[in-house]
Design an enzyme around this catalytic site. Structure first.
Site, mmCIF file in Angstrom:
data_model
loop_
_atom_site.group_PDB
_atom_site.id
_atom_site.type_symbol
_atom_site.label_atom_id
_atom_site.label_comp_id
_atom_site.label_asym_id
_atom_site.label_seq_id
_atom_site.Cartn_x
_atom_site.Cartn_y
_atom_site.Cartn_z
ATOM 1 N N ASP A 110 36.512 38.971 40.481
ATOM 2 C CA ASP A 110 37.113 39.551 39.177
ATOM 3 C C ASP A 110 38.445 40.106 39.876
ATOM 4 O O ASP A 110 38.518 40.868 40.877
ATOM 5 C CB ASP A 110 36.054 40.995 39.050
ATOM 6 C CG ASP A 110 36.489 41.798 37.965
ATOM 7 O OD1 ASP A 110 35.601 41.719 36.863
ATOM 8 O OD2 ASP A 110 37.576 42.237 37.734
ATOM 9 N N MET A 111 39.558 40.035 38.992
ATOM 10 C CA MET A 111 40.787 40.463 39.618
ATOM 11 C C MET A 111 40.759 41.873 39.525
ATOM 12 O O MET A 111 40.296 42.816 38.798
ATOM 13 C CB MET A 111 41.876 39.910 38.663
ATOM 14 C CG MET A 111 41.660 38.346 38.478
ATOM 15 S SD MET A 111 42.268 37.606 40.223
ATOM 16 C CE MET A 111 43.765 38.034 40.397
ATOM 17 N N ASP B 265 39.766 38.030 33.200
ATOM 18 C CA ASP B 265 39.876 38.135 34.748
ATOM 19 C C ASP B 265 38.935 37.899 35.593
ATOM 20 O O ASP B 265 38.555 38.377 36.613
ATOM 21 C CB ASP B 265 40.799 39.658 34.888
ATOM 22 C CG ASP B 265 39.692 40.521 35.096
ATOM 23 O OD1 ASP B 265 38.553 40.391 34.410
ATOM 24 O OD2 ASP B 265 39.794 41.503 36.094
ATOM 25 N N GLU B 266 37.708 37.181 34.944
ATOM 26 C CA GLU B 266 36.530 37.057 35.926
ATOM 27 C C GLU B 266 36.097 35.581 35.789
ATOM 28 O O GLU B 266 36.099 34.926 34.351
ATOM 29 C CB GLU B 266 35.687 38.090 35.719
ATOM 30 C CG GLU B 266 35.051 38.092 34.399
ATOM 31 C CD GLU B 266 34.057 39.226 34.146
ATOM 32 O OE1 GLU B 266 32.998 39.371 35.161
ATOM 33 O OE2 GLU B 266 33.983 39.937 33.172
HETATM 34 P P1 TTP Z 1 38.343 44.715 34.182
HETATM 35 O O1 TTP Z 1 38.042 43.582 35.284
HETATM 36 O O2 TTP Z 1 37.132 45.404 33.505
HETATM 37 O O3 TTP Z 1 39.294 45.688 34.629
HETATM 38 P P2 TTP Z 1 40.550 45.516 35.806
HETATM 39 O O4 TTP Z 1 40.656 44.259 36.185
HETATM 40 O O5 TTP Z 1 41.766 46.130 35.193
HETATM 41 O O6 TTP Z 1 40.120 46.433 36.853
HETATM 42 P P3 TTP Z 1 39.060 46.119 37.853
HETATM 43 O O7 TTP Z 1 39.667 46.213 39.349
HETATM 44 O O8 TTP Z 1 38.150 47.368 37.761
HETATM 45 O O9 TTP Z 1 38.350 44.981 37.852
HETATM 46 O O10 TTP Z 1 38.831 44.246 32.893
HETATM 47 C C1 TTP Z 1 40.250 42.943 33.031
HETATM 48 C C2 TTP Z 1 41.422 43.251 31.795
HETATM 49 O O11 TTP Z 1 40.603 43.397 30.778
HETATM 50 C C3 TTP Z 1 41.855 44.600 32.445
HETATM 51 O O12 TTP Z 1 42.953 44.751 33.335
HETATM 52 C C4 TTP Z 1 42.354 45.038 30.804
HETATM 53 C C5 TTP Z 1 41.545 44.232 29.959
HETATM 54 N N1 TTP Z 1 40.428 45.313 29.442
HETATM 55 C C6 TTP Z 1 40.894 45.968 28.172
HETATM 56 O O13 TTP Z 1 41.738 45.626 27.440
HETATM 57 N N2 TTP Z 1 39.799 46.918 27.596
HETATM 58 C C7 TTP Z 1 38.757 47.448 28.433
HETATM 59 O O14 TTP Z 1 38.091 48.185 27.681
HETATM 60 C C8 TTP Z 1 38.589 46.679 29.487
HETATM 61 C C9 TTP Z 1 37.384 47.193 30.246
HETATM 62 C C10 TTP Z 1 39.327 45.757 30.020
HETATM 63 MG MG MG Z 2 39.118 43.088 37.139
#
Ligand code: TTP
Ligand code: MG
Length: 384
Positions: free
Chosen positions: A9-10, A103-104
């Site tokens: 997960d990025m 991102d995962e």
């Molecule tokens: P996530 O992997 O949940 O969050 P993240 O990568 O920003 O942070 P983390 O380090 O905790 O993993 O989500 C990936 C991307 O998806 C995030 O950068 C933006 C988008 N996203 C939204 O647009 N709305 C949301 O409610 C969530 C949870 C994510």
């Molecule tokens: Mg992420």
């Protein structure tokens, strides 16, 4: 057989890309989200999270909590581009890559240890490669199944690496808050709280039948997850290579006018799906099965890729007209392949189209809109 599953997960994905593209933002509270004050936060950099800003929070609230935040609009195309790059990197390690969000992704690296080194080595390789080729960090979890790998990747964010072996699973799960279980949303959480279940350990001690009664099928899944059981396989995400639409006729026929109308209708179906998916196609194929079950397909490739109902329909009808029908037709359909992602310029080149083509484009868009609002079956396109 014991499996080795990797979950990646990025970190702060959208925000991290904004920093990458504008290094002066490094170390600052970056908040990416809807551009109007009524919008919500997509994500925030870890610096902004310290102020209590998080995904799905209304922008106005984020501004209250972090007035010095740098608020940026969402640039989805750019994030998609980086996402594709990350997936390409992962595919170097194994073809068993299942992308589950922008991102995962999961990787099944069972049996690759000999080639790539132990789990830790694999994770280090992946992190180093992603850092070198994209300039971004990610968090990785490695465990015997997808559920455990996903929970593990979240344990030490950002830039985390968590490896869970089979014999550590019970101790790890017993303390884990139930809200960390993927799929447990607000309502399930309320239900679990109602039963006094706070940790996965509590969940494990709870009766299976009561979970079934309280949460239906998901209750049974919770019962398994509480024991660290998850047999779901890593299913490699397939690229869309072609789109097709076909039907077996109610009765066999050689009525050419009727067959042409059917071809036009299936051509319209694939063209509409192309437009929805943001693709253009260059190759159009007509597929026919005759009443003796013999099959044939005829294709033609056009010079400019298209998603126009008229062009695809005319091409497919031409293929049918040129085909000498020896017997009655049992099945007929249209497929398109040689797909390309529709380019922004192609979409906005409306004004360079000639009058007739402009009209056709307008018709396609109007029909798509009606279908979007009222469902796919409202309009059936004829040949015109
Ligand atoms: P996530 O992997 O949940 O969050 P993240 O990568 O920003 O942070 P983390 O380090 O905790 O993993 O989500 C990936 C991307 O998806 C995030 O950068 C933006 C988008 N996203 C939204 O647009 N709305 C949301 O409610 C969530 C949870 C994510
Ligand atoms: Mg992420």
């Amino acid at each position: 057989m014991a499996r080795t599953i990797v979950h990646i997960d990025m970190d702060a994905f959208f925000a991290a890309i904004e920093v990458l593209d504008n290094p002066s933002l490094k170390g600052k509270p970056v908040i990416v989200g809807g551009s109007t004050s009524r919008g919500v936060v997509s994500t925030a950099s870890y610096e902004a999270r310290r102020f209590g800003v998080h995904s799905a929070m209304p922008i106005f609230k984020a501004k209250e909590r972090c007035p010095q935040g740098i608020f940026l609009p969402v640039r989805k195309d750019r994030y998609q581009e980086v996402s594709r790059k990350v997936v390409d990197i992962l595919k170097v390690f194994t073809p068993l890559v299942e992308q589950v969000s922008i991102d995962e992704a999961y990787l099944d690296v069972t049996g690759c240890e000999a080639l790539l080194g132990g789990a830790k080595e694999i994770a280090r390789h992946i992190k180093a490669r992603i850092a070198k080729e994209t300039g971004l960090t990610c968090s990785i979890g490695i465990a015997p199944n997808k559920f455990l790998a996903k929970v593990a990747s979240d344990m030490h964010k950002p830039d985390g690496l968590t490896i869970l072996s089979r014999d550590e699973v019970d101790a790890f799960l017993s303390r884990l808050p139930v809200e960390k279980i993927p799929g447990v949303g607000k309502r399930t959480l309320e239900g679990l709280r109602h039963y006094g279940i706070k940790t996965v350990g509590d969940l494990k001690r709870f009766h299976k039948e009561r979970l079934l009664k309280g949460f239906g099928k998901f209750g049974l899944r919770l019962h398994e997850l509480a024991r660290g059981i998850d047999d779901s396989p890593v299913v490699p995400s397939r690229e869309v290579k072609s789109i097709s639409s076909e039907e077996t006729l109610q009765s066999d026929t050689d009525d050419l006018t009727y067959l042409k109308a059917l071809v036009a209708s299936h051509a319209d179906n694939v063209a509409c799906r192309l437009r929805k998916g943001g693709f253009n196609a260059r190759t159009i194929t007509l597929k026919i099965k005759l009443d003796d079950f013999s099959e044939m397909s005829k294709s033609l490739t056009i010079s400019h890729s298209t998603n126009s109902t008229k062009i695809i329909s005319d091409s497919a009808v031409k293929l049918l007209s040129n085909y000498p029908l020896r017997r009655k037709v049992r099945l007929i359909g249209v497929a398109v392949s040689n797909l390309e992602v529709t380019k922004e310029e192609a979409q906005s080149s409306f004004f360079t189209l000639r009058g007739k083509e402009q009209k056709e484009r307008k018709t396609d868009e109007a029909v798509d809109e009606i279908r979007r609002r009222f469902g796919g079956k409202v309009i059936r396109r004829g040949r015109g």
